[in-house]
Design a protein around this motif. Structure first.
Motif, PDB file in Angstrom:
ATOM      1  N   ALA A 167      -8.118  -3.586  -3.642  1.00  0.00           N
ATOM      2  CA  ALA A 167      -8.106  -5.014  -3.313  1.00  0.00           C
ATOM      3  C   ALA A 167      -7.429  -5.293  -1.963  1.00  0.00           C
ATOM      4  CB  ALA A 167      -7.391  -5.791  -4.413  1.00  0.00           C
ATOM      5  N   LEU A 168      -6.412  -4.526  -1.608  1.00  0.00           N
ATOM      6  CA  LEU A 168      -5.639  -4.800  -0.398  1.00  0.00           C
ATOM      7  C   LEU A 168      -6.184  -4.132   0.851  1.00  0.00           C
ATOM      8  CD1 LEU A 168      -2.063  -4.454  -1.907  1.00  0.00           C
ATOM      9  CD2 LEU A 168      -3.212  -6.566  -1.217  1.00  0.00           C
ATOM     10  N   ALA A 169      -6.707  -2.922   0.722  1.00  0.00           N
ATOM     11  CA  ALA A 169      -7.154  -2.155   1.898  1.00  0.00           C
ATOM     12  C   ALA A 169      -8.559  -2.582   2.310  1.00  0.00           C
ATOM     13  CB  ALA A 169      -7.136  -0.666   1.588  1.00  0.00           C
ATOM     14  N   ASP A 170      -8.821  -2.532   3.602  1.00  0.00           N
ATOM     15  CA  ASP A 170     -10.180  -2.792   4.082  1.00  0.00           C
ATOM     16  C   ASP A 170     -11.083  -1.594   3.791  1.00  0.00           C
ATOM     17  OD1 ASP A 170      -9.860  -5.422   5.263  1.00  0.00           O
ATOM     18  OD2 ASP A 170      -8.537  -4.427   6.697  1.00  0.00           O
ATOM     19  N   ARG A 171     -10.507  -0.396   3.837  1.00  0.00           N
ATOM     20  CA  ARG A 171     -11.215   0.838   3.499  1.00  0.00           C
ATOM     21  C   ARG A 171     -10.208   1.796   2.883  1.00  0.00           C
ATOM     22  NH1 ARG A 171     -12.279  -1.128   7.979  1.00  0.00           N
ATOM     23  NH2 ARG A 171     -10.663  -0.033   9.129  1.00  0.00           N
ATOM     24  N   LEU A 220       0.827  -1.212   0.000  1.00  0.00           N
ATOM     25  CA  LEU A 220       0.000   0.000   0.000  1.00  0.00           C
ATOM     26  C   LEU A 220       0.861   1.263   0.000  1.00  0.00           C
ATOM     27  CD1 LEU A 220      -2.847  -1.068   2.423  1.00  0.00           C
ATOM     28  CD2 LEU A 220      -3.069  -0.571  -0.020  1.00  0.00           C
ATOM     29  N   VAL A 221       1.864   1.310   0.873  1.00  0.00           N
ATOM     30  CA  VAL A 221       2.734   2.493   0.912  1.00  0.00           C
ATOM     31  C   VAL A 221       3.469   2.638  -0.417  1.00  0.00           C
ATOM     32  CG1 VAL A 221       4.771   3.527   2.000  1.00  0.00           C
ATOM     33  CG2 VAL A 221       3.006   2.497   3.416  1.00  0.00           C
ATOM     34  N   ALA A 222       3.977   1.546  -0.963  1.00  0.00           N
ATOM     35  CA  ALA A 222       4.711   1.599  -2.227  1.00  0.00           C
ATOM     36  C   ALA A 222       3.825   2.123  -3.353  1.00  0.00           C
ATOM     37  CB  ALA A 222       5.263   0.214  -2.580  1.00  0.00           C
TER      38      ALA A 222
END
Length: 152
Positions: free
Chosen positions: A127-131, A59-61
Protein backbone atom coordinates in the motif's frame (compact mmCIF):
# COMPACT_ATOMS: atom_id res chain seq x y z
CA UNK A 1 39.15 28.16 -39.44
CA UNK A 2 36.86 27.42 -36.51
CA UNK A 3 35.36 23.98 -35.99
CA UNK A 4 31.68 23.64 -36.78
CA UNK A 5 29.45 24.30 -33.85
CA UNK A 6 27.64 21.35 -32.43
CA UNK A 7 24.34 21.66 -30.69
CA UNK A 8 24.73 21.44 -26.96
CA UNK A 9 22.51 19.19 -24.99
CA UNK A 10 21.60 20.08 -21.49
CA UNK A 11 22.61 17.32 -19.12
CA UNK A 12 20.83 16.94 -15.85
CA UNK A 13 23.21 15.95 -13.08
CA UNK A 14 22.40 12.63 -11.45
CA UNK A 15 23.06 12.42 -7.77
CA UNK A 16 23.13 9.01 -6.16
CA UNK A 17 23.33 8.82 -2.41
CA UNK A 18 23.73 5.48 -0.63
CA UNK A 19 23.49 4.46 3.01
CA UNK A 20 24.22 0.81 3.84
CA UNK A 21 24.47 -0.73 7.29
CA UNK A 22 24.20 -4.17 8.89
CA UNK A 23 22.22 -4.61 12.08
CA UNK A 24 21.82 -7.40 14.61
CA UNK A 25 18.71 -9.51 14.01
CA UNK A 26 16.93 -8.25 17.11
CA UNK A 27 14.05 -5.86 17.75
CA UNK A 28 16.64 -3.31 18.89
CA UNK A 29 18.47 -3.71 15.55
CA UNK A 30 15.20 -3.08 13.68
CA UNK A 31 14.53 0.11 15.67
CA UNK A 32 18.07 1.32 15.09
CA UNK A 33 17.76 0.65 11.35
CA UNK A 34 14.66 2.86 11.16
CA UNK A 35 16.23 5.66 13.20
CA UNK A 36 19.50 5.72 11.24
CA UNK A 37 17.72 5.57 7.87
CA UNK A 38 15.57 8.57 8.84
CA UNK A 39 18.60 10.47 10.08
CA UNK A 40 20.36 9.82 6.77
CA UNK A 41 17.32 10.94 4.78
CA UNK A 42 17.19 14.15 6.81
CA UNK A 43 20.83 14.90 5.94
CA UNK A 44 19.99 14.28 2.26
CA UNK A 45 17.18 16.86 2.35
CA UNK A 46 14.16 14.67 3.11
CA UNK A 47 13.16 16.34 6.41
CA UNK A 48 11.84 14.55 9.49
CA UNK A 49 8.07 14.65 9.65
CA UNK A 50 7.57 15.09 5.91
CA UNK A 51 5.23 12.71 4.14
CA UNK A 52 8.16 11.05 2.34
CA UNK A 53 10.09 10.65 5.60
CA UNK A 54 7.10 9.19 7.42
CA UNK A 55 6.39 6.74 4.59
CA UNK A 56 10.06 5.70 4.46
CA UNK A 57 10.00 5.20 8.25
CA UNK A 58 7.04 2.84 7.97
CA UNK A 59 8.65 0.90 5.11
CA UNK A 60 12.02 0.52 6.85
CA UNK A 61 10.31 -0.42 10.14
CA UNK A 62 8.10 -3.06 8.53
CA UNK A 63 10.82 -4.59 6.35
CA UNK A 64 13.32 -4.62 9.23
CA UNK A 65 10.75 -6.18 11.57
CA UNK A 66 10.06 -8.85 8.95
CA UNK A 67 13.79 -9.54 8.57
CA UNK A 68 14.14 -9.92 12.35
CA UNK A 69 10.98 -11.99 12.77
CA UNK A 70 10.84 -14.18 9.65
CA UNK A 71 14.33 -13.97 8.16
CA UNK A 72 16.43 -14.43 11.27
CA UNK A 73 19.23 -16.96 11.27
CA UNK A 74 21.08 -17.16 14.60
CA UNK A 75 24.41 -15.37 14.39
CA UNK A 76 23.57 -13.59 11.13
CA UNK A 77 22.76 -9.92 10.71
CA UNK A 78 20.32 -8.23 8.35
CA UNK A 79 21.28 -5.34 6.08
CA UNK A 80 19.50 -2.12 5.19
CA UNK A 81 20.43 -0.05 2.15
CA UNK A 82 18.76 3.27 1.38
CA UNK A 83 19.49 4.86 -1.98
CA UNK A 84 18.38 8.25 -3.19
CA UNK A 85 18.47 8.08 -6.98
CA UNK A 86 17.29 11.43 -8.31
CA UNK A 87 13.66 11.62 -7.16
CA UNK A 88 13.38 7.91 -6.33
CA UNK A 89 14.00 6.56 -2.84
CA UNK A 90 14.95 2.88 -2.87
CA UNK A 91 14.86 0.89 0.38
CA UNK A 92 16.45 -2.57 0.39
CA UNK A 93 16.36 -4.93 3.37
CA UNK A 94 18.30 -8.19 3.09
CA UNK A 95 18.36 -11.21 5.36
CA UNK A 96 20.01 -14.61 5.15
CA UNK A 97 16.93 -16.83 5.11
CA UNK A 98 16.14 -17.42 1.45
CA UNK A 99 13.62 -20.21 1.87
CA UNK A 100 11.03 -18.05 3.64
CA UNK A 101 9.95 -15.54 1.00
CA UNK A 102 6.94 -13.25 1.11
CA UNK A 103 4.53 -13.51 -1.78
CA UNK A 104 5.54 -11.08 -4.53
CA UNK A 105 3.67 -7.94 -5.58
CA UNK A 106 0.08 -8.59 -6.56
CA UNK A 107 0.21 -12.27 -5.50
CA UNK A 108 -2.88 -13.60 -3.72
CA UNK A 109 -2.50 -13.82 0.04
CA UNK A 110 -4.21 -16.30 2.34
CA UNK A 111 -7.28 -15.06 4.18
CA UNK A 112 -6.57 -14.04 7.76
CA UNK A 113 -8.86 -14.22 10.74
CA UNK A 114 -10.15 -10.72 11.62
CA UNK A 115 -8.22 -10.54 14.89
CA UNK A 116 -4.96 -12.10 13.68
CA UNK A 117 -1.90 -10.29 15.02
CA UNK A 118 0.43 -11.18 12.14
CA UNK A 119 0.30 -11.52 8.38
CA UNK A 120 -0.41 -7.96 7.26
CA UNK A 121 3.09 -6.50 6.97
CA UNK A 122 3.53 -6.94 3.24
CA UNK A 123 0.06 -5.49 2.70
CA UNK A 124 1.40 -2.30 4.29
CA UNK A 125 4.45 -2.38 2.03
CA UNK A 126 2.25 -2.89 -1.03
CA UNK A 127 0.00 0.00 0.00
CA UNK A 128 2.82 2.46 0.80
CA UNK A 129 5.46 1.73 -1.85
CA UNK A 130 5.11 2.81 -5.47
CA UNK A 131 6.95 -0.39 -6.47
CA UNK A 132 8.32 -3.36 -4.56
CA UNK A 133 9.76 -6.79 -5.21
CA UNK A 134 11.54 -9.75 -3.61
CA UNK A 135 14.97 -10.57 -5.08
CA UNK A 136 17.51 -13.34 -4.52
CA UNK A 137 20.55 -12.32 -2.51
CA UNK A 138 23.89 -13.78 -3.52
CA UNK A 139 25.30 -15.98 -2.02
CA UNK A 140 22.42 -16.65 0.38
CA UNK A 141 19.13 -15.08 1.38
CA UNK A 142 16.70 -12.60 -0.08
CA UNK A 143 16.31 -8.86 -0.47
CA UNK A 144 12.99 -7.03 -0.33
CA UNK A 145 13.11 -3.79 -2.31
CA UNK A 146 10.58 -0.96 -1.98
CA UNK A 147 10.70 2.25 -4.03
CA UNK A 148 9.06 5.62 -3.42
CA UNK A 149 8.72 8.39 -5.97
CA UNK A 150 9.50 11.60 -4.09
CA UNK A 151 7.58 14.80 -4.79
CA UNK A 152 9.41 17.62 -6.55
Amino acid sequence: MTPPSTPTTRRVPVTVRVFTQRFSSTPRGARLARRLALHQLDTWGVPYGSEASDTAALLVAELAANAVTHGRVPGRDFEVAVRLLGRTLRIEVSDTRGEERPAGPGAPRPALPPLAETGRGMLLVEALADRWDVLDRVPVGKTVVAELDLPR
